[in-house]
Design a protein around this motif. Structure first.
Motif, PDB file in Angstrom:
ATOM      1  N   ASN A 199       0.802  -1.220   0.000  1.00  0.00           N
ATOM      2  CA  ASN A 199       0.000   0.000   0.000  1.00  0.00           C
ATOM      3  C   ASN A 199       0.835   1.270   0.000  1.00  0.00           C
ATOM      4  O   ASN A 199       0.352   2.331  -0.374  1.00  0.00           O
ATOM      5  CB  ASN A 199      -0.953   0.022   1.205  1.00  0.00           C
ATOM      6  N   ASP A 200       2.082   1.191   0.448  1.00  0.00           N
ATOM      7  CA  ASP A 200       2.926   2.382   0.536  1.00  0.00           C
ATOM      8  C   ASP A 200       3.263   2.912  -0.856  1.00  0.00           C
ATOM      9  O   ASP A 200       3.402   2.149  -1.814  1.00  0.00           O
ATOM     10  CB  ASP A 200       4.231   2.072   1.274  1.00  0.00           C
ATOM     11  N   LEU A 201       3.419   4.225  -0.927  1.00  0.00           N
ATOM     12  CA  LEU A 201       3.895   4.880  -2.138  1.00  0.00           C
ATOM     13  C   LEU A 201       5.380   5.158  -1.974  1.00  0.00           C
ATOM     14  O   LEU A 201       5.928   5.041  -0.886  1.00  0.00           O
ATOM     15  CB  LEU A 201       3.135   6.187  -2.374  1.00  0.00           C
ATOM     16  N   ASN A 202       6.039   5.566  -3.056  1.00  0.00           N
ATOM     17  CA  ASN A 202       7.469   5.869  -3.019  1.00  0.00           C
ATOM     18  C   ASN A 202       8.280   4.685  -2.487  1.00  0.00           C
ATOM     19  O   ASN A 202       8.992   4.795  -1.501  1.00  0.00           O
ATOM     20  CB  ASN A 202       7.759   7.125  -2.188  1.00  0.00           C
ATOM     21  N   VAL A 203       8.135   3.564  -3.169  1.00  0.00           N
ATOM     22  CA  VAL A 203       8.884   2.367  -2.799  1.00  0.00           C
ATOM     23  C   VAL A 203       9.776   1.953  -3.959  1.00  0.00           C
ATOM     24  O   VAL A 203       9.500   2.232  -5.120  1.00  0.00           O
ATOM     25  CB  VAL A 203       7.976   1.197  -2.367  1.00  0.00           C
ATOM     26  N   THR A 204      10.867   1.290  -3.610  1.00  0.00           N
ATOM     27  CA  THR A 204      11.861   0.823  -4.571  1.00  0.00           C
ATOM     28  C   THR A 204      11.649  -0.657  -4.837  1.00  0.00           C
ATOM     29  O   THR A 204      11.396  -1.431  -3.914  1.00  0.00           O
ATOM     30  CB  THR A 204      13.279   1.044  -3.999  1.00  0.00           C
ATOM     31  N   LYS A 205      11.796  -1.043  -6.090  1.00  0.00           N
ATOM     32  CA  LYS A 205      11.815  -2.461  -6.443  1.00  0.00           C
ATOM     33  C   LYS A 205      13.273  -2.897  -6.559  1.00  0.00           C
ATOM     34  O   LYS A 205      14.044  -2.299  -7.314  1.00  0.00           O
ATOM     35  CB  LYS A 205      11.113  -2.706  -7.781  1.00  0.00           C
ATOM     36  N   LEU A 206      13.637  -3.901  -5.790  1.00  0.00           N
ATOM     37  CA  LEU A 206      14.950  -4.540  -5.956  1.00  0.00           C
ATOM     38  C   LEU A 206      14.736  -5.613  -7.016  1.00  0.00           C
ATOM     39  O   LEU A 206      14.232  -6.697  -6.726  1.00  0.00           O
ATOM     40  CB  LEU A 206      15.446  -5.135  -4.643  1.00  0.00           C
ATOM     41  N   ASP A 207      15.052  -5.265  -8.242  1.00  0.00           N
ATOM     42  CA  ASP A 207      14.760  -6.149  -9.362  1.00  0.00           C
ATOM     43  C   ASP A 207      15.770  -7.285  -9.466  1.00  0.00           C
ATOM     44  O   ASP A 207      15.417  -8.410  -9.799  1.00  0.00           O
ATOM     45  CB  ASP A 207      14.719  -5.336 -10.662  1.00  0.00           C
ATOM     46  N   ARG A 208      17.032  -6.969  -9.188  1.00  0.00           N
ATOM     47  CA  ARG A 208      18.066  -8.009  -9.243  1.00  0.00           C
ATOM     48  C   ARG A 208      19.151  -7.713  -8.226  1.00  0.00           C
ATOM     49  O   ARG A 208      19.602  -6.579  -8.089  1.00  0.00           O
ATOM     50  CB  ARG A 208      18.711  -8.072 -10.632  1.00  0.00           C
ATOM     51  N   LEU A 209      19.565  -8.733  -7.545  1.00  0.00           N
ATOM     52  CA  LEU A 209      20.753  -8.702  -6.697  1.00  0.00           C
ATOM     53  C   LEU A 209      21.474 -10.008  -7.011  1.00  0.00           C
ATOM     54  O   LEU A 209      21.135 -11.057  -6.463  1.00  0.00           O
ATOM     55  CB  LEU A 209      20.386  -8.606  -5.215  1.00  0.00           C
ATOM     56  N   TYR A 210      22.391  -9.951  -7.943  1.00  0.00           N
ATOM     57  CA  TYR A 210      23.051 -11.145  -8.459  1.00  0.00           C
ATOM     58  C   TYR A 210      24.510 -11.151  -8.058  1.00  0.00           C
ATOM     59  O   TYR A 210      25.211 -10.156  -8.210  1.00  0.00           O
ATOM     60  CB  TYR A 210      22.975 -11.191  -9.981  1.00  0.00           C
ATOM     61  N   LEU A 211      24.938 -12.292  -7.562  1.00  0.00           N
ATOM     62  CA  LEU A 211      26.330 -12.491  -7.177  1.00  0.00           C
ATOM     63  C   LEU A 211      26.784 -13.808  -7.805  1.00  0.00           C
ATOM     64  O   LEU A 211      26.063 -14.810  -7.735  1.00  0.00           O
ATOM     65  CB  LEU A 211      26.427 -12.576  -5.650  1.00  0.00           C
ATOM     66  N   LEU A 212      27.949 -13.790  -8.433  1.00  0.00           N
ATOM     67  CA  LEU A 212      28.489 -15.027  -9.001  1.00  0.00           C
ATOM     68  C   LEU A 212      28.767 -16.015  -7.873  1.00  0.00           C
ATOM     69  O   LEU A 212      29.259 -15.633  -6.801  1.00  0.00           O
ATOM     70  CB  LEU A 212      29.762 -14.735  -9.794  1.00  0.00           C
ATOM     71  N   LYS A 213      28.463 -17.263  -8.111  1.00  0.00           N
ATOM     72  CA  LYS A 213      28.552 -18.302  -7.072  1.00  0.00           C
ATOM     73  C   LYS A 213      29.943 -18.379  -6.434  1.00  0.00           C
ATOM     74  O   LYS A 213      30.054 -18.628  -5.236  1.00  0.00           O
ATOM     75  CB  LYS A 213      28.153 -19.647  -7.670  1.00  0.00           C
ATOM     76  N   LYS A 214      30.986 -18.152  -7.209  1.00  0.00           N
ATOM     77  CA  LYS A 214      32.336 -18.260  -6.649  1.00  0.00           C
ATOM     78  C   LYS A 214      32.606 -17.188  -5.592  1.00  0.00           C
ATOM     79  O   LYS A 214      33.579 -17.283  -4.855  1.00  0.00           O
ATOM     80  CB  LYS A 214      33.393 -18.224  -7.748  1.00  0.00           C
ATOM     81  N   TYR A 215      31.726 -16.177  -5.485  1.00  0.00           N
ATOM     82  CA  TYR A 215      31.891 -15.121  -4.483  1.00  0.00           C
ATOM     83  C   TYR A 215      30.937 -15.283  -3.295  1.00  0.00           C
ATOM     84  O   TYR A 215      30.902 -14.435  -2.415  1.00  0.00           O
ATOM     85  CB  TYR A 215      31.695 -13.742  -5.130  1.00  0.00           C
TER      86      TYR A 215
END
Length: 171
Positions: A85-101
């Motif tokens: 319901n809140d306005l002014n919100v951010t979508k975290l669309d991707r947080l990708y990290l390579l498996k070796k890290y």
């Protein structure tokens, strides 16, 4: 040494390469090989990523460990969701990290960076969709304070969707 930089269009190919590998590592078994490959070819290519830099709401950041790209994030400021319901919100669309890290706290550092970035832009919270079978990610986000607020079917192809949680962290 850990460094997080704001990505520009010149990083499109690097983001596409990390995206392909990370998606395969974390979601490669979420659908048929053909469906996954089709999604990757459509989503993680230089042209598709470059096009996203034209949207002023989209922000990409790349995390480096010892001058090597380890992952990236994509957020979209002021992007609503019908489960929130809140306005002014951010979508975290991707947080990708390579498996070796994995296991080096890089995902947490990149996540915290995005939270601070979002707050600086007067956002009231951050939300994301996460595949129900990606328990590692779900546990990470719950540990960070997210709550499950809804469901979403993530379309991999015309014939396949993966069930996702919508998770939200209110600031």
């Amino acid at each position: 040494m850990i460094q997080i930089i704001k990505a520009t269009i010149k990083h499109s190919e690097l983001i596409a390469e990390i995206g392909k590998q990370s998606f395969l590592e974390s979601h490669g078994n979420s659908a048929s090989k053909e469906d996954v490959n089709h999604f990757i070819l459509k989503t993680y290519n230089k042209d598709a990523i470059s096009k996203e830099f034209g949207n002023p709401k989209v922000q990409y950041h790349i995390i480096y460990l010892n001058y090597k790209a380890a992952g990236f994030s994509k957020i979209e400021l002021n992007t609503s969701n019908n489960c929130i319901n809140d306005l002014n919100v951010t979508k975290l669309d991707r947080l990708y990290l390579l498996k070796k890290y994995y296991g080096q706290n890089l995902g947490s550092k990149l996540f915290d960076f995005n939270i601070q970035f979002s707050k600086k832009h007067n956002q009231k919270g951050i939300w994301l969709a996460v595949w129900l079978e990606n328990q590692r990610a779900i546990n990470f986000y719950i540990k960070k304070g997210f709550k499950i607020v809804g469901k979403y079917n993530f379309k991999i192809s015309e014939s396949h969707s993966n069930p996702n949680h919508i998770m939200y962290l209110k600031y």
